[in-house]
Design an enzyme around this catalytic site. Structure first.
Site, short mmCIF file in Angstrom:
data_model
loop_
_atom_site.label_atom_id
_atom_site.label_comp_id
_atom_site.label_asym_id
_atom_site.label_seq_id
_atom_site.Cartn_x
_atom_site.Cartn_y
_atom_site.Cartn_z
N CYS A 103 -7.62 4.75 -13.88
CA CYS A 103 -6.80 3.73 -13.22
C CYS A 103 -7.70 2.55 -12.89
O CYS A 103 -8.72 2.73 -12.21
CB CYS A 103 -6.17 4.30 -11.94
SG CYS A 103 -5.47 3.00 -10.91
N LYS A 136 -12.78 -4.87 -4.45
CA LYS A 136 -11.60 -4.87 -3.58
C LYS A 136 -11.80 -3.80 -2.50
O LYS A 136 -12.25 -2.71 -2.77
CB LYS A 136 -10.37 -4.54 -4.41
CG LYS A 136 -9.13 -4.37 -3.56
CD LYS A 136 -7.95 -3.94 -4.42
CE LYS A 136 -6.78 -3.58 -3.55
NZ LYS A 136 -6.55 -2.18 -3.40
N HIS A 164 -7.77 2.28 -8.85
CA HIS A 164 -8.37 3.33 -8.03
C HIS A 164 -9.58 3.99 -8.67
O HIS A 164 -10.26 4.79 -8.03
CB HIS A 164 -7.31 4.39 -7.68
CG HIS A 164 -6.23 3.82 -6.82
ND1 HIS A 164 -5.01 3.43 -7.31
CD2 HIS A 164 -6.22 3.54 -5.50
CE1 HIS A 164 -4.29 2.94 -6.33
NE2 HIS A 164 -4.98 2.99 -5.23
N LYS A 180 -8.69 1.89 0.70
CA LYS A 180 -8.92 3.16 1.36
C LYS A 180 -9.67 4.10 0.42
O LYS A 180 -10.56 4.82 0.82
CB LYS A 180 -7.58 3.76 1.77
CG LYS A 180 -7.01 3.05 2.97
CD LYS A 180 -5.56 3.38 3.22
CE LYS A 180 -4.64 2.70 2.26
NZ LYS A 180 -3.36 2.28 2.82
N HIS A 206 -5.07 -5.07 4.62
CA HIS A 206 -3.71 -4.98 5.16
C HIS A 206 -3.48 -6.06 6.21
O HIS A 206 -2.43 -6.71 6.26
CB HIS A 206 -3.47 -3.60 5.80
CG HIS A 206 -3.67 -2.47 4.85
ND1 HIS A 206 -4.60 -1.47 5.09
CD2 HIS A 206 -3.12 -2.18 3.66
CE1 HIS A 206 -4.58 -0.63 4.09
NE2 HIS A 206 -3.69 -1.03 3.21
N HIS A 241 -7.03 -1.35 6.94
CA HIS A 241 -8.27 -2.13 6.83
C HIS A 241 -7.94 -3.61 6.77
O HIS A 241 -6.76 -4.00 6.84
CB HIS A 241 -9.11 -1.64 5.64
CG HIS A 241 -8.42 -1.72 4.32
ND1 HIS A 241 -8.05 -2.91 3.74
CD2 HIS A 241 -8.00 -0.74 3.46
CE1 HIS A 241 -7.48 -2.68 2.58
NE2 HIS A 241 -7.42 -1.37 2.39
N CYS A 299 -1.42 5.33 -7.29
CA CYS A 299 -0.47 4.23 -7.47
C CYS A 299 0.96 4.77 -7.47
O CYS A 299 1.90 4.00 -7.36
CB CYS A 299 -0.67 3.54 -8.82
SG CYS A 299 -2.18 2.60 -9.00
N CYS A 315 -1.06 7.84 -12.46
CA CYS A 315 -2.01 7.73 -11.34
C CYS A 315 -1.29 8.11 -10.06
O CYS A 315 -0.39 7.40 -9.63
CB CYS A 315 -2.57 6.32 -11.22
SG CYS A 315 -3.54 6.11 -9.69
O1 ME8 Z 1 0.81 -0.58 -2.30
N1 ME8 Z 1 -7.21 -7.76 -0.04
O2 ME8 Z 1 0.66 0.04 -0.08
P1 ME8 Z 1 -0.88 -0.17 0.24
C1 ME8 Z 1 -6.02 -8.28 0.23
N2 ME8 Z 1 3.04 1.10 -0.14
N3 ME8 Z 1 -4.91 -7.55 0.45
C2 ME8 Z 1 -5.02 -6.22 0.39
C3 ME8 Z 1 -6.25 -5.60 0.11
C4 ME8 Z 1 -7.38 -6.42 -0.10
N4 ME8 Z 1 -8.59 -5.95 -0.33
N5 ME8 Z 1 -6.04 -4.27 0.13
C5 ME8 Z 1 -4.73 -4.07 0.42
C6 ME8 Z 1 1.30 -0.11 -1.28
N6 ME8 Z 1 -4.11 -5.25 0.58
C7 ME8 Z 1 2.77 0.23 -1.22
C8 ME8 Z 1 3.57 -1.07 -1.09
S1 ME8 Z 1 5.86 -2.41 -0.80
C9 ME8 Z 1 7.49 -2.08 -1.07
C10 ME8 Z 1 5.06 -0.90 -1.04
C11 ME8 Z 1 -2.71 -5.45 0.95
O3 ME8 Z 1 -1.08 0.47 1.56
C12 ME8 Z 1 -1.97 -6.20 -0.14
O4 ME8 Z 1 -0.84 -6.81 0.43
O5 ME8 Z 1 -1.71 0.27 -0.89
C13 ME8 Z 1 -1.55 -5.09 -1.07
O6 ME8 Z 1 -0.49 -5.49 -1.92
C14 ME8 Z 1 -1.13 -4.04 -0.08
O7 ME8 Z 1 -2.08 -4.17 1.01
C15 ME8 Z 1 -1.15 -2.62 -0.63
O8 ME8 Z 1 -1.00 -1.73 0.45
#
Ligand code: ME8
Length: 511
Positions: A143, A295, A146, A298, A20, A17, A128, A125
């Site tokens: 959480c 926020k 979430h 997904k 990301h 989304h 997370c 969680c």
């Molecule tokens: O946490 N606004 O992956 P994830 C801004 N796999 N940035 C956002 C956002 C939003 N509403 N939503 C998501 C994970 N992000 C782990 C990370 S790293 C070694 C492992 C971005 O798919 C933001 O960068 O849940 C957030 O930290 C990341 O997506 C979380 O992606």
């Protein structure tokens, strides 16, 4: 000088989304800017494919985790070119080369005495993939991220001696005050450390979707350790079996959001210290993009589909909007209405029209030939003069202020627009046509300054709106891509008119 920048690797438990896309674009803007400064840049992104977040989503979809991960990794792989990110490599944590290197590092951590077997009980969680500390548990044992109920779980597994790194981490924070930015995030991380660190589990006994522990293959590695190490392992094989790039690019600069601060600002440097690897250069923690003040995620299911936005408006407009509307580092709301307003007033009118007008005037009055000239103080001097653009821009980037940097450029866009109005080239052209030699010379000076101003502004904008910038630099006959000083090109080139860079929104296509 080398510059290594990363995004988080995204969970493949759903479709990408706009949140990301935001991290990806931020890292891309940094990478492109530093390339413009002639630095040796490496930009990494990728997907996080193991652990509970993915295996649970796979189960729900009735698919094997591997099949599920392959399917959803494709969405993230497609997001990268869609937002026009210039990454050098895309890592997937299911890559056997990653797995091998993760095992090597974790074996080192084990051999260095930082791992032991024990029992853990806590509130967990699965989204997370994290046991929560007391202060992290929301009302009703939920959480806070979430909004799902946490379950109390006990596990016998392997532990990482995080507690042994309390002192070394405090030292890291004291010695390098800006290793975590912005400062309020650094303070958050530091207070977590000062609250006392408990050892954390590094393995999962009841899960088989993960990297087997090399010393106890019946358990798989806790997904966060596997995931964090991507930043390190990727450099070992990103060059397709040729050079190991670790020496050339390590340490990294990480771009993440606040949801994963603890893992990056506490666990990650401790893990690296335990393995005897240099800690990262820095972390930049950006805020959340909010829709309806929540926020996007997904699990909350209110994500905006970046592909749809890009298809309708182009990647440049999305890139521009995100960093113009929301001050980088803060949370900020975005909306289709706000998007359209910025598109019309800033991209189409302020910048697009400026570019079209300047090029059209050079074509009309000088057959496309840019007169030789020198900077006119009326547009080059402070405040907001073009002369100070590169230095102000570099300062803003060096403070990781992506929105402030864009404002530095936009102030010049407005200044150049005022210069068009104040110098009224159409009047000078009329007077010149009537035989006024002074007006003719003045028109040459103005046209030179307009083209030169447009050139340096366009180059400065290239990290933000790279596609439009390419079109425009081509029309401006500009072969270089580096940041340029105002007045560094003297004129004499042939330019040509272009179609509107940001055409009016077609109301028939509006959502
Ligand atoms: O946490 N606004 O992956 P994830 C801004 N796999 N940035 C956002 C956002 C939003 N509403 N939503 C998501 C994970 N992000 C782990 C990370 S790293 C070694 C492992 C971005 O798919 C933001 O960068 O849940 C957030 O930290 C990341 O997506 C979380 O992606």
């Amino acid at each position: 000088m080398s510059y290594y920048v990363t995004t988080p690797i995204f969970y493949v438990n759903g479709e990408p989304h706009l949140g990301h896309a935001y991290s990806l674009i931020a890292a891309d803007i940094f990478a492109r800017h530093h390339r413009q400064r002639g630095e040796d840049v490496f930009f990494l992104t990728g997907t996080d494919e193991h652990g509970e977040p993915v295996s649970q989503a796979a189960e729900k979809a009735g698919m094997a985790p591997r099949q599920f991960a392959d399917l959803h990794a494709k969405g993230f792989q497609a997001l990268v070119p869609a937002v026009n990110a210039s990454n050098d490599f895309f890592i997937r944590t299911t890559d056997p080369r990653h797995i091998k290197r993760v095992q090597e590092v974790m074996q080192r951590v084990h051999d260095n005495g930082y791992v032991y077997e024990g029992e853990y009980i806590g509130f967990y969680c699965p989204r997370c993939a994290d046991f929560k500390t007391e202060s992290e548990i929301g009302p009703g044992h939920r959480c806070p991220i979430h909004e799902i109920e946490l379950t109390e779980e006990a596990e016998t597994n392997w532990f990482f001696r995080l507690s042994a790194f309390e002192e070394p981490l405090r030292r890291l924070y004291a010695e390098r005050p800006d290793w975590v930015l912005p400062e309020f995030r650094r303070n958050e991380a530091l207070s977590f450390i000062e609250g006392g660190l408990r050892d954390v589990s590094v393995s999962r006994a009841r899960l088989d979707w993960g990297v087997p522990l090399p010393w106890d293959p019946d358990q798989v590695m806790y997904v966060w350790f596997d995931a964090l190490l991507n930043y390190y392992t990727a450099l070992g094989f990103a060059d397709a079996g040729r050079a190991d790039l670790t020496g050339r690019f390590w340490p990294p600069r990480h771009i993440i959001a606040k949801d994963i601060l603890k893992f990056h600002a506490v666990y990650w440097p401790a893990l690296l210290m335990a393995a005897g690897i240099e800690t990262p250069h820095s972390l930049y923690i950006h805020g959340y993009l909010l829709m309806d003040d929540k926020k996007m995620s997904k699990s909350l299911g209110n994500g905006l589909d970046p592909f749809a936005v890009i298809e309708r408006f182009g990647a440049d407009s999305l890139r521009f909007y995100c960093f113009r509307e929301v001050s980088f580092g803060q949370d900020g709301s975005i909306s289709p209405v706000g998007f359209e307003a910025r598109y019309e007033t800033e991209l189409a009118n302020d910048f697009g029209n400026l570019a079209s007008r300047v090029l059209a005037m050079v074509e009309r009055y000088r057959d496309g030939f840019v007169p030789d000239g020198r900077p006119d103080p009326a547009v080059s001097e402070a405040p907001d003069g073009l002369a100070s653009l590169p230095s102000e821009l570099i300062d803003a980037f060096d403070n990781s202020e992506l929105s402030a940097a864009l404002e530095v450029i936009w102030r010049r866009v407005r200044r150049l627009n005022r210069y068009v109005e104040e110098s009224a080239p159409w009047q000078l052209a009329k007077a010149a046509d009537g035989g006024d030699a002074a007006a003719r010379a003045a028109l040459d000076r103005v046209l030179y300054n307009l083209v030169e101003g447009l050139r340096v502004i366009t180059l400065a904008l290239s990290p933000y709106i790279p596609q439009s910038v390419e079109t425009l630099l081509d029309a401006l006959a500009e072969p270089d891509r580096a940041l340029a000083e105002f007045g560094s090109r003297s004129g004499g080139q042939m330019v040509r008119r272009i179609a509107p860079l940001f055409p009016k929104i077609d109301p028939d296509k509006a959502a």
